[in-house]
Each structure stands twice: as C-alpha cells, then as structure tokens.
Scaffold this motif. Structure first.
Motif, PDB file in Angstrom:
ATOM      1  N   GLU A  46      -9.731  36.873  20.912  1.00 50.78           N
ATOM      2  CA  GLU A  46     -10.780  35.877  20.754  1.00 50.78           C
ATOM      3  C   GLU A  46     -11.389  35.529  22.106  1.00 50.78           C
ATOM      4  O   GLU A  46     -10.779  35.764  23.159  1.00 50.78           O
ATOM      5  N   GLN A  47     -12.590  34.990  22.040  1.00 49.84           N
ATOM      6  CA  GLN A  47     -13.258  34.575  23.259  1.00 49.84           C
ATOM      7  C   GLN A  47     -12.764  33.182  23.648  1.00 49.84           C
ATOM      8  O   GLN A  47     -12.789  32.255  22.832  1.00 49.84           O
ATOM      9  N   VAL A  48     -12.294  33.040  24.878  1.00 52.90           N
ATOM     10  CA  VAL A  48     -11.735  31.772  25.359  1.00 52.90           C
ATOM     11  C   VAL A  48     -12.741  31.101  26.278  1.00 52.90           C
ATOM     12  O   VAL A  48     -13.171  31.694  27.285  1.00 52.90           O
ATOM     13  N   ALA A  49     -13.141  29.895  25.941  1.00 52.24           N
ATOM     14  CA  ALA A  49     -14.146  29.175  26.714  1.00 52.24           C
ATOM     15  C   ALA A  49     -13.507  28.431  27.879  1.00 52.24           C
ATOM     16  O   ALA A  49     -12.299  28.141  27.886  1.00 52.24           O
ATOM     17  N   ILE A  50     -14.332  28.112  28.885  1.00 55.15           N
ATOM     18  CA  ILE A  50     -13.887  27.332  30.040  1.00 55.15           C
ATOM     19  C   ILE A  50     -15.036  26.422  30.451  1.00 55.15           C
ATOM     20  O   ILE A  50     -16.211  26.726  30.203  1.00 55.15           O
TER      21      ILE A  50
END
Length: 481
Positions: A308-312
C-alpha cells in the motif's frame, strides 16, 4: 526592392545565425544568447525575402506579417511553461498546413503556365513563381512535381499529427492509444494509395490527385498519433518537429528559396537526431516511432502490485532532510503543472546553506517536451553544475540519503526493469528506489497522465507526500534547519 545579391548574402547570414542558435541551445549557459541568434536570423530572413526580387502584393503581405507578429507576441506572453509542449505542437501544425497550401498553389501555377504556353499566350501577367516555372525544362518540371507531392504528403501528416498531439498534451484528447480496426494495415493501405496517386499525378492526371493525396495524408497523420500513448508524447513532438522541417525544405526546393531549404533541413535533421536520442533513452525502436507503432501494446498482463501507499506529512519529510547529508531531486511534469520550480530552488538554497549535497537528476524524456525540466530549472536560477543527466547520477542513488520525486511517474518506475509485460519494459529509468528514503510529491493516488501503475509508490522505503507540489515544497521551507 533589393537585388538578388543582397538576398543571397542575407540568406547566408541568417543560415549562420540559425546554426549558432541550434549549437547554443545544447548548453544551458548559452541558451538565452542562442535564442537571440535565432530571433535575429529569422528577422533577417523575413525582411530580405519580403523585399527581394519578384516579390509583390505588399498591400496584403505587410498587414499579414503585422497581424501574425502581434498574435505571436500575445501568445508568447500568455503561454505558461506548462503549456509550452502543446504550443510547439500547434506551431508544427501551421508549418505542415502551409506546406500543403504552397504545394497546391505551385501546381496550379504550373498548370496555368503550361496552358498559356500551349495556347501561345504570354505568362507575364502571372506571378514571379510562374515566370520561374516557364523557364524550367521538362525534367526540371518533373522534379517540381516530385517536390509538390513530397511537400503535400509530409505537410498533411504533420498537420493532423500535430493537432492530435496538441489535443493529447492539452488534455482535450484522451492520452491513451487508440486505433481503428485494422490498425497499421489502414495506414499501409492509405500510404499505398497515396503512392498510386503520386504516380498518376506524375503521369499527367489532374489536380484531383493532389486533393485526395492530401486527404489520405491527413488521415495517416491523425491515425498515427492517435495510436500513440500519452507517455510517449515527448518523442512524438520531437518527431513532428522533424517532419515540419522536411516539409519546409521541400517547399524551399519548390520555390527555389535557398534559405528555406537550409532552415528546413536544419529543423528536420536536428529533430530526427533528437528523436533518435530520445528513442535510445526510452529503449524504443526508431523506425517504430516513425510508423506510430509503439505506446500501446504489451505482451501480456502487467504484474500485480502488492502493498500500500504510505503517506507522510511535511514534518516527517523535513526531519529526514535535516538529518540527510546527500539529497537528489527528480523533477517531472507535476512540478511544471504546479509551477513549483521557484519553491524547489529556494529549498535547494536552504539545504545547501546547511552544508548538504543537493543535486538534480534529469531523465532525457522528463516532462512533455525535450529539455522541459532544464528550462524550468534555469528559469528558477538553479545552478547548472548540480543539474545532472540520468547516466551521470544513476550510480549514485545507493549512496543517497533522500530522494525527492516531484510529479514524475514513468521515468522512476522500477517496472521498466522488473516487469517484461509493462508498457515501458526495457526503458532506462532513474533508479531512485535504491536511495535510503524516497519521498514522492504527488496530487493523489491515481496513475497520472500515462495511466501506468508505479510499484515505486508501494515500496517500503517510499513515502507519499500528497498535495500540490508548490504548496508541499513551500510547507517544508520553514521546517528546514
């Protein structure tokens, strides 16, 4: 009215200025001066050609030049750098259509002269071009007809191809590849029919052959570029630039205009060379590019992406930048759309002031026009010595602490190396995933303009920094120590 000697001398001077302009554009530090060489060269070419021997109808020509100049100035001042690729495509279309009209007119003049000669009438009341045609021998008239055929075919292909390219670049036409049933066979059939019409025309058939020839070439140009995906538009624009040059050169032969021949040949050859270089950078076949045979198909389904794409947030990105010693920034079209180049330049200034090594990695086809990113960075006054090409920096990513990707997709896509069924399989890419940490500035989770999924966004060392690129970079500036 100027004598032919003055016109010939001006043509030589303009040709030298055009060569200097092309040579200077290869270097960022000389690019501005090179642009002025081109401007002065074109001004000299237009002025001395307009007032050369055999030219008339100034009551019509001068207003048209004035109107065109005003329109050009207005467009140039209003078009943003993000819109420059579609502007270039639109200008290519004008060159192609002009070549078609000039070639049609040249044949009509040829027919008028031949008709007058058959009747024993004079042709003095005709144009200067007609007078030139009247002096040609039969074999020279055959070459004139060949020039007309070539100019119409290449010009028509350039016109509709450029219109479609403009539509795709401007988002007015779907960027995905589309072909009619029959695909390349339709293009081959239209080309074969065009050849038949050219033979009929050379053997005395009427003007109708040139009209149908143009219609077929219009179709070929439209169908060729419609069949190419948006991700390949940089190469398409470069190739259409080459086509427009050859169309102009053909018209130069038709009109016996040496300057137009030289200018067209310079544009045609430089565009073809640039297209070849870009094809190598994208691992594409040059002949396939010319025939519109790439950009759509794959050998099988692309590999599925896991994770999954992990946001920051901005604080997390700033923390990593403050702790990093080496930073690489990879700009793409998303930076241009957000007009974030000045914010990026300020970020670079702050990071370098803090003693960090900061460099830019530029892929040959980044953006939607060759050299697009270099121009944006030069506009933002980024130092030339920290802007590196892919081959110069790719080996340094394993030693890089932080890589920031701003609005790029295909040029940093590991599927090019890992997935043989990917639409970009085999394309050389910037190996950003080998950095310790990768931050991707992106508006959202979509696939973007090219429509190709990127496994980079799902890797463990990648964090997605969502939002408008300029706003995202601005949010970092106050957080950098």
């Amino acid at each position: 009215m100027l004598g032919q000697g003055f016109v010939s001398a001006a043509a030589i001077a303009a040709s030298v200025l055009f060569v200097l302009s092309l040579g200077g554009l290869s270097n960022q530090e000389k690019a501005k001066r090179a642009v002025w060489y081109g401007i002065v060269g074109m001004a000299v070419a237009v002025l001395f050609t307009a007032f050369g021997p055999g030219i008339g109808n100034y009551w019509l020509m001068i207003p048209m030049i004035a109107i065109g100049s005003v329109i050009g100035w207005k467009v140039a001042t209003r078009v943003a750098m993000t819109e420059m690729p579609q502007l270039v495509a639109a200008l290519h279309s004008f060159v192609g259509l002009a070549a078609v009209f000039v070639a049609w007119n040249a044949d009509l003049e040829r027919r008028r002269v031949l008709a007058a000669q058959a009747l024993g009438a004079g042709y003095q009341e005709f144009s200067a071009f007609a007078a030139l045609v009247a002096t040609k021998a039969s074999d020279e008239l055959t070459f004139l007809q060949l020039e007309v055929v070539f100019a119409i075919f290449i010009g028509a292909v350039t016109f509709t191809g450029s219109v479609v390219a403009f539509g795709k670049l401007a988002g007015k036409v779907d960027g995905k590849p589309h072909k009619l049933p029959g695909g390349h066979m339709l293009n081959a059939g239209a080309a074969a029919f065009s050849l038949l019409l050219a033979i009929l025309y050379l053997n005395g058939a009427g003007f109708w052959t040139l009209l149908i020839l143009a219609a077929l070439a219009f179709f070929i140009g439209w169908h060729l570029i419609m069949g190419i995906g948006g991700a390949d538009m940089p190469v398409v624009v470069s190739m259409l630039n080459s086509y427009s040059g050859w169309a102009a050169a053909a018209i130069g032969f038709t009109l016996s205009n040496d300057l137009l021949i030289v200018t067209g040949a310079l544009v045609g050859s430089s565009g073809a060379i640039l297209s070849y270089i870009m094809c190598k950078a994208m691992n594409r076949n040059f002949v396939s590019v010319i025939l519109g045979g790439f950009g759509g198909g794959t050998q099988g389904p692309a590999a599925e992406i896991e994770g999954e794409q992990v946001a920051i947030d901005a604080a997390g990105v700033a923390s990593s930048l403050n702790n990093a010693d080496s930073v690489v920034i990879v700009p793409g079209y998303g930076m241009a759309v957000a007009q974030a180049q000045n914010a990026v330049s300020e970020l670079v200034r702050k990071l370098r002031s803090a003693g960090k090594e900061v460099r830019f990695a530029i892929h040959p086809v980044a953006g939607r026009l060759p050299g697009h990113m270099n121009v944006l960075l030069a506009e933002a006054r980024v130092p030339y010595d920290i802007v590196l090409e892919m081959d110069e920096i790719n080996d340094d990513f394993p030693k890089t602490d932080v890589t920031i990707v701003i609005g790029s997709n295909d040029i940093v896509n590991p599927a090019a190396q890992d997935d043989p069924n990917s639409p970009i399989a085999g394309m050389p890419v910037l190996e950003v995933w080998k950095s310790s940490v990768v931050f991707v500035c992106k508006r959202g989770q979509g696939t973007g303009y090219s429509g190709i999924e990127n496994p980079l966004f799902y890797k463990e060392n990648t964090r997605m920094f969502y939002g408008d690129a300029r706003e995202s970079i601005d949010s970092l500036l106050s957080l950098i120590d």
